[in-house]
Design a protein around this motif. Structure first.
Motif, PDB file in Angstrom:
ATOM      1  N   GLY A  50       0.540  -1.165  -0.040  1.00  0.00           N
ATOM      2  CA  GLY A  50       0.017   0.217  -0.045  1.00  0.00           C
ATOM      3  C   GLY A  50       0.653   1.454  -0.136  1.00  0.00           C
ATOM      4  N   VAL A  51       2.137   1.310  -0.133  1.00  0.00           N
ATOM      5  CA  VAL A  51       2.899   2.503  -0.089  1.00  0.00           C
ATOM      6  C   VAL A  51       3.371   2.857  -1.536  1.00  0.00           C
ATOM      7  CG1 VAL A  51       3.778   1.918   2.230  1.00  0.00           C
ATOM      8  CG2 VAL A  51       5.053   1.287   0.267  1.00  0.00           C
ATOM      9  N   ALA A  52       3.267   2.289  -2.424  1.00  0.00           N
ATOM     10  CA  ALA A  52       3.693   2.661  -3.724  1.00  0.00           C
ATOM     11  C   ALA A  52       2.313   2.082  -4.809  1.00  0.00           C
ATOM     12  CB  ALA A  52       4.914   1.817  -4.109  1.00  0.00           C
ATOM     13  N   ARG A  53       2.449   2.746  -6.002  1.00  0.00           N
ATOM     14  CA  ARG A  53       1.309   2.373  -6.823  1.00  0.00           C
ATOM     15  C   ARG A  53       1.996   2.602  -8.278  1.00  0.00           C
ATOM     16  NH1 ARG A  53      -0.026   4.438  -2.640  1.00  0.00           N
ATOM     17  NH2 ARG A  53       0.949   6.636  -3.365  1.00  0.00           N
ATOM     18  N   ALA A  54       1.513   1.792  -9.412  1.00  0.00           N
ATOM     19  CA  ALA A  54       1.961   1.834 -10.527  1.00  0.00           C
ATOM     20  C   ALA A  54       0.835   1.337 -11.678  1.00  0.00           C
ATOM     21  CB  ALA A  54       3.365   1.305 -10.749  1.00  0.00           C
ATOM     22  N   GLU A  55       1.248   1.410 -13.078  1.00  0.00           N
ATOM     23  CA  GLU A  55       0.423   0.761 -13.881  1.00  0.00           C
ATOM     24  C   GLU A  55       0.523  -0.645 -14.026  1.00  0.00           C
ATOM     25  OE1 GLU A  55       1.008   2.705 -17.678  1.00  0.00           O
ATOM     26  OE2 GLU A  55      -0.037   4.408 -17.027  1.00  0.00           O
ATOM     27  N   VAL A  56       1.516  -1.201 -13.396  1.00  0.00           N
ATOM     28  CA  VAL A  56       1.802  -2.682 -13.318  1.00  0.00           C
ATOM     29  C   VAL A  56       2.057  -2.774 -11.755  1.00  0.00           C
ATOM     30  CG1 VAL A  56       2.957  -2.750 -15.605  1.00  0.00           C
ATOM     31  CG2 VAL A  56       4.239  -2.325 -13.622  1.00  0.00           C
ATOM     32  N   PRO A  57       2.012  -4.415 -11.305  1.00  0.00           N
ATOM     33  CA  PRO A  57       2.293  -4.506 -10.076  1.00  0.00           C
ATOM     34  C   PRO A  57       3.726  -3.805  -9.709  1.00  0.00           C
ATOM     35  CG  PRO A  57       1.609  -6.508 -11.187  1.00  0.00           C
ATOM     36  CD  PRO A  57       1.823  -5.620 -12.264  1.00  0.00           C
ATOM     37  N   VAL A  58       3.636  -3.422  -8.588  1.00  0.00           N
ATOM     38  CA  VAL A  58       4.906  -2.973  -7.762  1.00  0.00           C
ATOM     39  C   VAL A  58       5.153  -3.576  -6.349  1.00  0.00           C
ATOM     40  CG1 VAL A  58       3.517  -0.984  -6.799  1.00  0.00           C
ATOM     41  CG2 VAL A  58       5.866  -0.823  -6.931  1.00  0.00           C
ATOM     42  N   MET A  59       6.325  -4.080  -6.303  1.00  0.00           N
ATOM     43  CA  MET A  59       6.676  -4.611  -4.866  1.00  0.00           C
ATOM     44  C   MET A  59       7.491  -3.627  -4.277  1.00  0.00           C
ATOM     45  SD  MET A  59       7.541  -8.192  -6.938  1.00  0.00           S
ATOM     46  CE  MET A  59       8.134  -7.182  -8.289  1.00  0.00           C
ATOM     47  N   VAL A  60       7.208  -3.835  -2.779  1.00  0.00           N
ATOM     48  CA  VAL A  60       7.917  -3.022  -1.910  1.00  0.00           C
ATOM     49  C   VAL A  60       8.505  -3.611  -0.977  1.00  0.00           C
ATOM     50  CG1 VAL A  60       8.218  -0.645  -0.639  1.00  0.00           C
ATOM     51  CG2 VAL A  60       6.794  -0.942  -2.808  1.00  0.00           C
ATOM     52  N   ARG A  61       9.780  -3.409  -0.415  1.00  0.00           N
ATOM     53  CA  ARG A  61      10.193  -3.880   0.918  1.00  0.00           C
ATOM     54  C   ARG A  61      10.928  -2.653   1.476  1.00  0.00           C
ATOM     55  NH1 ARG A  61      14.473  -8.980   1.583  1.00  0.00           N
ATOM     56  NH2 ARG A  61      15.159  -8.634   3.624  1.00  0.00           N
ATOM     57  N   GLY A  62      11.060  -2.605   2.775  1.00  0.00           N
ATOM     58  CA  GLY A  62      11.534  -1.256   3.404  1.00  0.00           C
ATOM     59  C   GLY A  62      11.270  -1.051   4.895  1.00  0.00           C
ATOM     60  N   GLU A  63      11.937  -0.322   5.446  1.00  0.00           N
ATOM     61  CA  GLU A  63      11.698   0.256   7.032  1.00  0.00           C
ATOM     62  C   GLU A  63      11.252   1.542   6.759  1.00  0.00           C
ATOM     63  OE1 GLU A  63      14.236   0.640  11.154  1.00  0.00           O
ATOM     64  OE2 GLU A  63      15.282   0.497   9.115  1.00  0.00           O
ATOM     65  N   ILE A  64       9.949   1.685   7.308  1.00  0.00           N
ATOM     66  CA  ILE A  64       9.150   2.998   7.037  1.00  0.00           C
ATOM     67  C   ILE A  64      10.065   4.201   7.843  1.00  0.00           C
ATOM     68  CG2 ILE A  64       7.064   4.194   7.714  1.00  0.00           C
ATOM     69  CD1 ILE A  64       5.471   1.761   7.128  1.00  0.00           C
ATOM     70  N   GLY A  65      10.107   5.294   7.177  1.00  0.00           N
ATOM     71  CA  GLY A  65      10.854   6.281   7.936  1.00  0.00           C
ATOM     72  C   GLY A  65      12.311   6.343   7.264  1.00  0.00           C
ATOM     73  N   ARG A  66      12.901   5.308   6.975  1.00  0.00           N
ATOM     74  CA  ARG A  66      14.364   5.108   6.729  1.00  0.00           C
ATOM     75  C   ARG A  66      14.842   4.542   5.524  1.00  0.00           C
ATOM     76  NH1 ARG A  66      17.521   2.382  11.755  1.00  0.00           N
ATOM     77  NH2 ARG A  66      18.958   2.928  10.459  1.00  0.00           N
ATOM     78  N   GLU A  67      14.102   3.554   4.722  1.00  0.00           N
ATOM     79  CA  GLU A  67      14.498   3.238   3.602  1.00  0.00           C
ATOM     80  C   GLU A  67      13.522   2.393   3.059  1.00  0.00           C
ATOM     81  OE1 GLU A  67      18.610   0.901   2.220  1.00  0.00           O
ATOM     82  OE2 GLU A  67      18.198   0.760   4.288  1.00  0.00           O
ATOM     83  N   TYR A  68      13.492   2.419   1.679  1.00  0.00           N
ATOM     84  CA  TYR A  68      12.446   1.631   0.775  1.00  0.00           C
ATOM     85  C   TYR A  68      13.141   1.268  -0.212  1.00  0.00           C
ATOM     86  CZ  TYR A  68       9.137   5.076   3.443  1.00  0.00           C
ATOM     87  OH  TYR A  68       8.400   5.390   4.650  1.00  0.00           O
ATOM     88  N   VAL A  69      12.686   0.042  -1.073  1.00  0.00           N
ATOM     89  CA  VAL A  69      13.123  -0.417  -2.252  1.00  0.00           C
ATOM     90  C   VAL A  69      11.688  -0.927  -2.942  1.00  0.00           C
ATOM     91  CG1 VAL A  69      14.629  -2.342  -3.210  1.00  0.00           C
ATOM     92  CG2 VAL A  69      15.302  -1.240  -1.119  1.00  0.00           C
ATOM     93  N   ALA A  70      11.658  -0.338  -4.109  1.00  0.00           N
ATOM     94  CA  ALA A  70      10.558  -0.780  -4.854  1.00  0.00           C
ATOM     95  C   ALA A  70      10.758  -1.303  -6.189  1.00  0.00           C
ATOM     96  CB  ALA A  70       9.665   0.641  -5.046  1.00  0.00           C
ATOM     97  N   MET A  71       9.889  -2.249  -6.805  1.00  0.00           N
ATOM     98  CA  MET A  71      10.442  -2.780  -8.178  1.00  0.00           C
ATOM     99  C   MET A  71       9.202  -2.850  -9.072  1.00  0.00           C
ATOM    100  SD  MET A  71      12.431  -6.424  -8.881  1.00  0.00           S
ATOM    101  CE  MET A  71      12.370  -7.164 -10.431  1.00  0.00           C
ATOM    102  N   THR A  72       9.360  -2.736 -10.284  1.00  0.00           N
ATOM    103  CA  THR A  72       8.741  -3.075 -11.340  1.00  0.00           C
ATOM    104  C   THR A  72       9.192  -4.022 -12.410  1.00  0.00           C
ATOM    105  OG1 THR A  72       8.646  -0.949 -12.485  1.00  0.00           O
ATOM    106  CG2 THR A  72       7.043  -1.155 -10.790  1.00  0.00           C
ATOM    107  N   ASP A  73       8.412  -4.866 -13.129  1.00  0.00           N
ATOM    108  CA  ASP A  73       9.060  -5.622 -13.973  1.00  0.00           C
ATOM    109  C   ASP A  73       9.061  -4.897 -15.377  1.00  0.00           C
ATOM    110  OD1 ASP A  73       8.941  -7.643 -12.271  1.00  0.00           O
ATOM    111  OD2 ASP A  73       7.511  -8.713 -13.102  1.00  0.00           O
ATOM    112  N   THR A  74       8.721  -3.655 -15.600  1.00  0.00           N
ATOM    113  CA  THR A  74       8.830  -2.791 -16.643  1.00  0.00           C
ATOM    114  C   THR A  74       8.927  -1.530 -16.299  1.00  0.00           C
ATOM    115  OG1 THR A  74       6.275  -2.268 -16.927  1.00  0.00           O
ATOM    116  CG2 THR A  74       7.216  -4.259 -18.151  1.00  0.00           C
ATOM    117  N   ALA A  75       9.510  -0.367 -17.046  1.00  0.00           N
ATOM    118  CA  ALA A  75       9.910   0.841 -16.716  1.00  0.00           C
ATOM    119  C   ALA A  75       8.678   1.644 -16.816  1.00  0.00           C
ATOM    120  CB  ALA A  75      11.041   1.428 -17.745  1.00  0.00           C
ATOM    121  N   THR A  76       8.176   2.019 -15.631  1.00  0.00           N
ATOM    122  CA  THR A  76       6.938   2.911 -15.684  1.00  0.00           C
ATOM    123  C   THR A  76       7.032   3.633 -14.539  1.00  0.00           C
ATOM    124  OG1 THR A  76       4.498   2.542 -15.617  1.00  0.00           O
ATOM    125  CG2 THR A  76       5.912   1.074 -13.963  1.00  0.00           C
TER     126      THR A  76
END
Length: 526
Positions: free
Chosen positions: A448-474
């Motif tokens: 629920g912290v990231a949105r895109a036209e394709v599925p987006v996966m996020v792993r992080g520590e709120i307030g300090r660090e986020y890693v988000a990924m999509t399978d296509t450039a969007t």
């Protein structure tokens, strides 16, 4: 008696030694062999152990093993600095000798100590020296069968150097595998590109094994290979059994079976880089047998190394996704320190679900198979994906909070062509450098912290660090909280390692656009 050179230093009762912490050594026990061995008894069945008593009342009991070439030995390492003494005992703990070995153990470590789970972040690994460990496994089922007649381990050394340089931190191996007739015809094995074991755990080989004995040449080679992996800093994920590689195993649960298992556990528990695994695809045996193997690890391993049992529940053959089928198989997972499974579908969702259900590390073993540069028979023809697809799946697993175990079709099984290096190695190095370079233990799967036209996966520590990924450039819209005022954002291309700086971000919702010519795209905010 076969003459075999041991690669591990040895000492005898009565010695006083000076040794670094965690250094692996043998203690020869032939002085007590005559008293311990009843007339007509098999020395492989001896119930002899050594007890290591160290500072702060630390006590470790290690079973001895018998080898036709080396005699009766115990293989040990000392995990703490200080004064230790070693005594030898027989059945029911009877002291077999008043002579002890004394060890002055220095604070200097031989390596990083034992691998365990992190008590502060139990879904992740940590070495005894307190450094975190990012598991990036490399499947090489036949590696311990390579160079069986070459004491220098020429090819094994080359492969170890190659995969270490590519960022892999662990190797998944079978203790013994014979052939893969299901997919590799016997005629092909005349070609040296396929590994054919020349020795087996038992005299007589795989065809006519004498289960009452164990072949010292086989275990001398295994000693050298395990020692090499350990000294190279690689974790050895050791699968003691495998059931679809044409091995003529002893009958489960018999004295012949116990003899083999006891030898493996006694010889290799001193290595802090070992992860015990009952078998490759344990679902080939009844859960009740797998329970007894897990119990044997717990009973005989004085160091209590990490234990797992790969793929306890056979998923549906149609898609190899997770399915909880039998309670008795699921119970196996409750008895292990690490989950090792084989999931090829919905792998990110599977990793996230495991992260929710279990407070222990999860390794997905067999999630994809990088195509061989040489297209030759090695396994099922469907096990054939591009290096880009395998890379995509590895990142999906890690974004879900788990660890990937990589397959290359030309080194995973009996087909063994490690050079030229496959293109996926470069992408593996990118993944290893990225996740090994941050405190990945603190990052959890976020929804629920990231949105895109394709599925987006996020792993992080709120307030300090986020890693988000999509399978296509969007374009990605992400909600950031910056506890220190601002965070720095960067785009990363997982296939190439290329980076593009974005700059500082403050708390709020941000819409960010990656380079349009990228495919897999990772946004790193820290």
């Amino acid at each position: 008696m076969t003459t075999v050179t041991a690669p591990i230093p040895s000492h005898t009762l009565g010695d006083r030694i000076h040794i670094a912490r965690d250094r692996v050594v043998d203690i020869t026990l032939d002085a007590v062999l005559g008293d311990a061995l009843a007339p007509g008894a098999n020395p492989l069945d001896l119930d002899v152990s050594v007890t290591l008593t160290g500072p702060d009342a630390v006590v470790i009991t290690v079973p001895a093993f018998y080898d036709e070439a080396l005699g009766l030995r115990a293989r040990v390492s000392f995990p703490h600095a200080g004064a230790w003494r070693v005594t030898v005992h027989g059945t029911e703990g009877v002291l077999l000798s008043a002579t002890e070995l004394e060890a002055d153990v220095s604070s200097e470590r031989a390596g990083r100590g034992a691998l365990g789970t992190d008590p502060d972040f139990p879904r992740h690994f940590r070495w005894a020296d307190q450094t975190s460990f990012f598991f990036l496994g490399y499947e090489a089922d036949w590696l311990l069968m390579v160079d069986q007649r070459d004491e220098e381990l020429t090819r094994v050394r080359e492969v170890v150097d190659s995969i270490s340089s590519a960022g892999f931190t662990a190797v998944t191996v079978n203790a013994y595998a014979h052939s893969f007739r299901q997919y590799v015809d016997e005629d092909l094995e005349a070609d040296p590109r396929w590994v054919v074991p020349t020795i087996a755990p038992w005299p007589g080989g795989n065809d006519s094994p004498d289960y009452s004995r164990l072949d010292p040449s086989f275990f001398a080679h295994m000693d050298r290979a395990i020692s090499l992996l350990h000294e190279a800093g690689l974790v050895t994920h050791l699968m003691v059994h495998v059931y679809n590689k044409d091995v003529n195993w002893p009958e489960p649960g018999t004295a012949d079976d116990e003899r083999y298992w006891r030898q493996i556990i006694a010889r290799y528990q001193a290595f802090g880089s070992i992860i015990w695994d009952v078998a490759k695809e344990t679902y080939h045996r009844p859960a009740e047998y797998i329970w007894t193997r897990l119990a044997l690890f717990r009973h005989l391993d004085g160091y209590q190394r990490l234990v797992t049992a790969h793929d306890t529940n056979p998923p549906p053959r149609v898609d190899w996704g997770r399915q909880f089928v039998r309670f008795e198989n699921e119970l196996i997972d409750a008895l292990t320190d690490v989950t090792a499974d084989q999931i090829l579908q919905d792998i990110h969702a599977d990793a996230v679900e495991h992260h929710r259900r279990w407070a222990k590390p999860y390794i997905n073993i067999e999630f994809g198979y990088e195509s061989g540069i040489d297209d030759l028979p090695s396994d099922h023809p469907d096990h054939d994906q591009s290096w880009q697809e395998v890379t995509r799946r590895m990142w999906h697993i890690v974004l879900g909070g788990a660890y990937p175990n990589y397959y290359y079709r030309n080194t995973a099984w009996s087909l063994f062509i490690p050079f030229p290096e496959p293109p996926g190695y470069r992408a593996a190095r990118v993944l290893s450098d990225f996740w090994g370079g941050i405190d990945h233990r603190r990052l959890v799967p976020l929804a629920g912290v990231a949105r895109a036209e394709v599925p987006v996966m996020v792993r992080g520590e709120i307030g300090r660090e986020y890693v988000a990924m999509t399978d296509t450039a969007t374009e990605i819209e992400i909600d950031i909280r910056a506890d220190d005022g601002e965070l720095h954002a960067t785009w990363l291309a997982p296939l190439t390692g290329e980076r593009q700086q974005i700059g500082a971000l403050t708390s709020g919702t941000h819409t960010l656009t990656p380079p349009s010519d990228w495919t897999l795209t990772v946004l790193h905010v820290n």
